[in-house]
Design a protein around this motif. Structure first.
Motif, mmCIF file in Angstrom:
data_model
loop_
_atom_site.group_PDB
_atom_site.id
_atom_site.type_symbol
_atom_site.label_atom_id
_atom_site.label_comp_id
_atom_site.label_asym_id
_atom_site.label_seq_id
_atom_site.Cartn_x
_atom_site.Cartn_y
_atom_site.Cartn_z
ATOM 1 N N HIS A 6 30.641 40.036 57.732
ATOM 2 C CA HIS A 6 29.350 39.570 58.262
ATOM 3 C C HIS A 6 28.596 40.727 58.919
ATOM 4 O O HIS A 6 28.979 41.192 59.991
ATOM 5 C CB HIS A 6 29.601 38.464 59.292
ATOM 6 N N HIS A 8 24.313 42.645 59.029
ATOM 7 C CA HIS A 8 22.899 42.521 58.644
ATOM 8 C C HIS A 8 22.316 43.897 58.335
ATOM 9 O O HIS A 8 21.385 44.351 58.989
ATOM 10 C CB HIS A 8 22.117 41.833 59.776
ATOM 11 N N GLU A 92 23.566 32.832 57.252
ATOM 12 C CA GLU A 92 24.224 32.000 58.209
ATOM 13 C C GLU A 92 23.371 30.796 58.537
ATOM 14 O O GLU A 92 22.151 30.889 58.663
ATOM 15 C CB GLU A 92 24.592 32.788 59.476
ATOM 16 N N HIS A 161 31.488 31.940 62.066
ATOM 17 C CA HIS A 161 31.136 33.339 62.327
ATOM 18 C C HIS A 161 31.045 33.589 63.830
ATOM 19 O O HIS A 161 30.628 32.701 64.575
ATOM 20 C CB HIS A 161 29.820 33.615 61.582
ATOM 21 N N ASP A 211 28.948 41.843 62.653
ATOM 22 C CA ASP A 211 27.641 41.279 63.005
ATOM 23 C C ASP A 211 26.643 42.405 63.309
ATOM 24 O O ASP A 211 25.713 42.223 64.095
ATOM 25 C CB ASP A 211 27.734 40.298 64.178
HETATM 26 ZN ZN LIG Z 1 24.824 37.314 62.096
#
Ligand SMILES: [Zn+2]
Length: 277
Positions: A6, A8, A92, A161, A211
């Motif tokens: 996970h 971005h 998500e 998550h 994350d």
């Molecule tokens: Zn996230």
């Protein structure tokens, strides 16, 4: 061999050095990176990154913060994008009643719409849940009972998550077919609740994530996070569980590969070399 389940990387935080960030990730021993969408635009950008690099995969979704901005066109675009071969999950998605950046009513509606797409396409889900523990659990239980008859037997249904709940809740999710993902905040002082989850949850039910750009683990805390920093999180988990980093890395990578249906090469498996160092 590590999989960042996970991050971005499509966010503007990486616009000046995205290639270098990817290079550092591979050099740090990552085999695969999952880039997670949060709205229509970031889902499109996640997919573009995945299509440009073999070991990068994308997810398509609408974060609860963005729920109020999703219109019919956007929903159709997400549903269309989700059918692309490099899309490995819906996410998500979920509920966030801590910040309520979108009204709860709209969060619930969009969460259900996204779950419906995931069920239809048989894609696992990546769940964001904050200050909404019981309601998220109830919604997912209901969804799980609907999709389970068509679901491959050993494939998890999704992942919680950046898990922030108690061990008891993690175990409830584990029991009904969800994985639980551990973020870099496990390296922070005063993370007792999360360290209890790491120590008590079976490794077979665990994923790890950055994350990125958020939540950089120590010793990079306070900096922009990036997938290469996953090694610090894996190290802390190994310490808490009294296992080797290699065991943690290989098991969580195998869990991610099963959840997301990744090709063996992307999971870093070397054919015929099981156990070689
Ligand atoms: Zn996230």
């Amino acid at each position: 061999m590590l999989i960042d389940s996970h991050c971005h990387l499509q966010f503007p935080h990486f616009q000046d050095d995205r290639q270098e960030v990817l290079e550092r990730a591979w050099q740090a021993g990552l085999s695969t990176i999952v880039v997670v969408g949060t709205d229509v635009e970031t889902s499109q950008r996640a997919l573009a990154l995945a299509e440009a690099a073999e070991n990068v995969f994308a997810t398509i979704g609408c974060h609860p913060h963005e729920a109020a901005h999703l219109d019919d066109d956007g929903r159709q675009t997400l549903s269309h994008l989700a059918r692309s071969p490099k899309v490995v999950a819906l996410g998500e998605i979920g509920l966030d009643f801590y910040r309520n950046l979108s009204p709860p009513r709209e969060q619930r509606a969009v969460f259900q719409q996204m779950l419906d797409i995931a069920g239809e396409l048989r894609l696992p889900v990546i769940i964001h849940s904050r200050a909404a523990e019981e309601e998220t659990f109830a919604i997912l239980s209901q969804w799980a009972s609907q999709v389970r008859p068509q679901w491959p037997q050993h494939r998890p249904l999704g992942v919680m998550h950046c898990f922030g709940g108690e061990l008891a809740l993690a175990l409830r999710y584990a029991q009904f077919g969800f994985l639980v993902s551990i973020p870099g905040s496990v390296t922070y002082p005063n993370s007792d609740r999360l360290t209890a989850v790491v120590a008590g949850l079976p490794l077979e039910r665990m994923l790890i994530e950055t994350d990125a750009p958020y939540l950089a683990p120590r010793p990079a805390r306070g900096q922009r996070n990036e997938p290469a920093f996953l090694v610090h999180t894996a190290g802390k988990i190994a310490e808490l569980r009294a296992q080797t980093v290699r065991e943690v890395a290989e098991r969580t990578a195998a869990n991610a590969a099963t959840l997301f249906g990744l090709p063996a090469a992307a999971a870093g498996q070397r054919r015929g070399e099981e156990g070689a160092s």
